[in-house]
Design an enzyme around this catalytic site. Structure first.
Site, PDB file in Angstrom:
ATOM      1  CG  HIS A 146      -1.727  -1.191   1.397  1.00  0.00           C
ATOM      2  ND1 HIS A 146      -2.707  -1.546   0.500  1.00  0.00           N
ATOM      3  CD2 HIS A 146      -1.715  -2.164   2.334  1.00  0.00           C
ATOM      4  CE1 HIS A 146      -3.257  -2.686   0.903  1.00  0.00           C
ATOM      5  NE2 HIS A 146      -2.666  -3.083   2.012  1.00  0.00           N
ATOM      6  CD  GLU A 182      -3.066  -3.979   5.525  1.00  0.00           C
ATOM      7  OE1 GLU A 182      -3.798  -3.341   4.752  1.00  0.00           O
ATOM      8  OE2 GLU A 182      -2.750  -5.161   5.329  1.00  0.00           O
ATOM      9  CG  HIS A 190       0.951  -6.644   3.223  1.00  0.00           C
ATOM     10  ND1 HIS A 190       1.270  -5.432   2.681  1.00  0.00           N
ATOM     11  CD2 HIS A 190      -0.391  -6.712   3.222  1.00  0.00           C
ATOM     12  CE1 HIS A 190       0.148  -4.790   2.369  1.00  0.00           C
ATOM     13  NE2 HIS A 190      -0.883  -5.554   2.675  1.00  0.00           N
ATOM     14  NE  ARG A 221      -4.917  -8.148  -6.770  1.00  0.00           N
ATOM     15  CZ  ARG A 221      -5.948  -7.573  -7.413  1.00  0.00           C
ATOM     16  NH1 ARG A 221      -5.891  -7.349  -8.714  1.00  0.00           N
ATOM     17  NH2 ARG A 221      -7.021  -7.223  -6.748  1.00  0.00           N
TER      18      ARG A 221
END
Ligand code: ZN
Length: 310
Positions: free
Chosen positions: A97, A115, A172, A192
């Site tokens: 991200h 996150e 991740h 992605r």
């Protein structure tokens, strides 16, 4: 205000999803590959509805717009946090991200995404991807070009109760069999990097290689978590993380306990067991917000819960 805002979750079907949001949480899920429960969210892609009380039937985004006092008159266009349950029946794509600055410039003013994951369940020899093994951007680009995925990604063992903070720029992936609670900035921007060459409706899902390379931090560094813990009678509290965007706490209760809501707002998710909050029955799979000014509250029962606030 002394009224609890209970929320109705929003569910998302995903190619990698499963059915544990029904079998373990009892939710009425839409299908057998339900990947996500957006439990506390005002994001436009999954805006929770208030279940009961004064604001029954209203979206959380509506409350944020029209009753900002419930959230301590915080500034900002959007309710800042998003709490999800994720059921990975298969591996999720390897992803990364952006931070706020990159997302603002490249994703129409969107927020970046920090996150964190609290692991609710995973297989005996489960694993998770966090970080990578490239020492700098040149090596990263070369390994991506040559598709040396196994060498590039940093796989590590995972156990129930583990906690990970995923800062922007961290490669991740959640792996097969993992069920977790995610607390994140309210953003839906994901790049992605690799999707195991899988097909979704006969086509590969799009990759975002250039943007991924832009934002991946080299070399990878783990973010330390688990700062402090304390016991107060039957209540055991752990601070899992406190960062610029949120603080996340895990509570375990066997009996009675008291806590105080003195933040702009406080998100609470019950992850196991059942009990009572100020005379109202609550149980596993329920999520609610304690608004500004809620003050002291009493919990009783045998349960575990995760709290977050900004
Ligand atoms: Zn992510």
């Amino acid at each position: 205000m002394k009224e609890i805002l209970f929320l109705e979750p929003v569910f998302k079907s995903m190619i990698w999803g499963g059915n544990r949001l029904r079998t373990q949480f009892g939710y009425d899920i839409p299908d057998e590959h339900t990947g996500e429960c957006w439990a506390i969210s005002a994001h436009k892609n999954g805006d929770c509805i208030i279940r009961e009380g004064t604001y029954q039937g209203r979206h959380l985004s509506w409350l944020w717009e029209n009753h900002r006092e419930l959230f301590g008159d915080l500034k900002g266009d959007a309710f800042p946090l998003l709490v999800k349950l994720i059921d990975a029946n298969k591996d999720l794509s390897i992803q990364v991200h952006p931070d706020d600055d990159y997302a603002y410039r490249n994703e129409n003013g969107s927020l970046g995404k920090t996150e964190c994951w609290f692991i609710l369940d995973c297989p005996e020899k489960g694993s998770i991807v966090i970080g990578h093994n490239a020492k700098d951007k040149d090596e990263l680009k070369r390994m991506i070009e040559e598709e040396r995925w196994q060498e590039l990604i940093s796989m590590r063992p995972v156990r129930k109760g583990d906690f990970f903070q995923i800062t922007p720029g961290t490669v991740h992936a959640i792996k097969e069999g993992t069920l977790l609670l995610e607390t994140q900035q309210s953003s839906d921007v994901t790049y992605r990097l690799y999707d195991y060459n899988r097909l979704d409706n006969g086509k590969p899902r799009p990759l975002h290689i250039d943007k991924s390379i832009d934002v991946i931090r080299c070399p990878h560094e783990d973010t330390p978590t688990g700062k402090r813990a304390w016991r107060d009678g039957s209540l055991y509290m752990e601070e899992l993380i406190s960062c610029e965007y949120y603080t996340v706490l895990k509570g375990s209760l066997k009996g009675d306990g008291r806590l105080i809501q003195d933040k702009p707002f406080m998100n609470v998710s019950i992850i196991s067991g059942e009990g009572v909050i100020d005379g109202i029955g609550i149980g596993k799979g329920e999520h609610f917000i304690l608004p500004r000014g809620y003050g002291e509250f009493t919990l009783s029962g045998n349960m575990e819960f995760v709290i977050s606030y900004v």
